[in-house]
Design an enzyme around this catalytic site. Sequence first.
Site, PDB file in Angstrom:
ATOM      1  N   LYS A 112       0.829  -1.204   0.000  1.00  0.00           N
ATOM      2  CA  LYS A 112       0.000   0.000   0.000  1.00  0.00           C
ATOM      3  C   LYS A 112       0.874   1.271   0.000  1.00  0.00           C
ATOM      4  O   LYS A 112       0.433   2.325  -0.425  1.00  0.00           O
ATOM      5  CB  LYS A 112      -0.923   0.028   1.217  1.00  0.00           C
ATOM      6  CG  LYS A 112      -1.829  -1.189   1.366  1.00  0.00           C
ATOM      7  CD  LYS A 112      -3.180  -1.006   0.707  1.00  0.00           C
ATOM      8  CE  LYS A 112      -4.154  -2.137   0.952  1.00  0.00           C
ATOM      9  NZ  LYS A 112      -3.682  -3.487   0.773  1.00  0.00           N
TER      10      LYS A 112
HETATM   11  C1  LIG Z   1      -4.126  -4.654   0.176  1.00  0.00           C
HETATM   12  C2  LIG Z   1      -3.276  -5.863   0.115  1.00  0.00           C
HETATM   13  C3  LIG Z   1      -3.489  -6.873  -0.869  1.00  0.00           C
HETATM   14  C4  LIG Z   1      -4.629  -6.816  -1.862  1.00  0.00           C
HETATM   15  O1  LIG Z   1      -4.443  -5.848  -2.850  1.00  0.00           O
HETATM   16  P1  LIG Z   1      -5.678  -5.316  -3.708  1.00  0.00           P
HETATM   17  O2  LIG Z   1      -5.159  -4.212  -4.516  1.00  0.00           O
HETATM   18  O3  LIG Z   1      -6.705  -4.874  -2.699  1.00  0.00           O
HETATM   19  O4  LIG Z   1      -6.174  -6.470  -4.529  1.00  0.00           O
HETATM   20  C5  LIG Z   1      -2.623  -7.950  -0.890  1.00  0.00           C
HETATM   21  N1  LIG Z   1      -1.629  -8.063   0.029  1.00  0.00           N
HETATM   22  C6  LIG Z   1      -1.408  -7.139   0.963  1.00  0.00           C
HETATM   23  C7  LIG Z   1      -0.314  -7.344   1.930  1.00  0.00           C
HETATM   24  C8  LIG Z   1      -2.206  -5.998   1.040  1.00  0.00           C
HETATM   25  O5  LIG Z   1      -1.985  -5.080   2.004  1.00  0.00           O
END
Ligand SMILES: *Cc1c(COP(=O)(O)O)cnc(C)c1O
Length: 495
Positions: A112
């Site tokens: 993120k």
């Molecule tokens: C948010 C997140 C995901 C999922 O990603 P999306 O874009 O919501 O599909 C996968 N792994 C981690 C560690 C995340 O924080």
Amino acid sequence: MDILYNSTRGGSLGLTASQAVIKGLSDDGGLFVPDSLPSFDFELSELTDWDYRETAYRVMRLLLTDYTEEELRGCINKAYDSKFDSEEIAVLRKAGDQFFLELFHGRTIAFKDMALSILPHLLTTAMKKNKEDKEVVILTATSGDTGKAALSGFADVDNTRIIVFYPKGGVSRIQELQMVTEKGKNTCVVAVKGNFDDCQSKVKEIFNNVKLKQEMAEKGYVFSSANSINIGRLVPQIAYYVYAYGQLIKTGEIKAGDEVNFTVPTGNFGNILAAYYAKLLGLPVGRLICASNENKVLFDFFKDGIYDKNREFILTSSPSMDILISSNLERLIYMITGCDPQKNLELMTALSKEGRYEISSDMKARLNDFVGLYSGEQDVFNTIKSIYEKTGYVIDTHTGVAACSDLAYKKDTNDKRKSVVISTASPYKFASSVYKAIKSDSKLTDDFAIIDELSKLSGVKIPPAIEEIKNAEILHKKLCEKEKMEALVREELGI
Ligand SMILES: *Cc1c(COP(=O)(O)O)cnc(C)c1O
């Protein structure tokens, strides 16, 4: 050519990129999509000469056309700097015959950060460009990862404030510590007596409170969200796919023009959608493997063409993927209707009314670039363990879901194209699950003791993000009833 943004539900038309960044979500509930897709205006062979920042600029400028070069480079330079613990920003690793694109070298050691490091700068730049002089108040409910990434991104960014609500007892100890030790002067973190859904629905209520909005405007404030549906989060994510491709050329693994597959651990469908945009812009991508955990709504969707959220919600060891409504999927649905907002609206209305919709066979035929797979908990644990035993490389549980699907896909299809597993979190962030996968007989329970053991085992230094919280002072101690959330926002803003 200027790219403009339209709602997937037909309500708003022709916003500039910076206006769409400010707005986040369209008033009709739709997501913003570009009205046309340009193609790369560079040769793939040039990628090998560019660092992450240059790649990000060359990619983002294609879609954020109303930002000037100076503005965009300014945002990129502020986002992708020494906050990241690797100069490469996104690191491509080879372990055995699998490739991993590590997107967890930012402040909060999860992917993120790739988007939330830059969103605050894209947003404040957009405010200036559009002569909005209000202070932006970011309001977020979090079940863990997003909250800290948003706090870090917005911390001490001029003309912004951020208030994060999390469910007391509903996030991991490490995640809670990361949030309550946040030092940014414009940040406020509040534990709520309730679960994540309580926090989320109260935040939505506060957002939609017209009277509050008015009072805020009088005081010079405007609400915004750091939600993953903002194009200011989606567009920066395209860059790392292009960067990874450049690294594969550079290391001699592929020649410019060869197709590669990406396997993406998926929840809200934002990350994998960025990969699809990369393909549409001209990156030679073969298949996009959408990897789910036991909450396999997307697997069923790609198999049967039916999206159905009416099912049991399963808590897994990859909590950031425990999602039953993948909000970014709406953009893909819109595209496969042939960009028909009316048709998309019908499906989304069915989703909100019945929790379910079915796509036509024509639409399904347009999903050929995607393969949906899912992995059960035990398979994920076995994959983490076997990759560690074969190569010494330790991956986190979310990455484990993808690595498992990646291996299954290769075995089932004999597809010989190179594939890259997207690594979304540091194993230190989900240390106890990872450690349990590798040492199933371990009796350790203390998070920090497990982290020390994990470091011995992997030989990877404990990242600063973890070291910092070990002894950091708790700065946020607010705890409130869910009914008091609005009052708390008012108090915080002095209204
Ligand atoms: C948010 C997140 C995901 C999922 O990603 P999306 O874009 O919501 O599909 C996968 N792994 C981690 C560690 C995340 O924080």
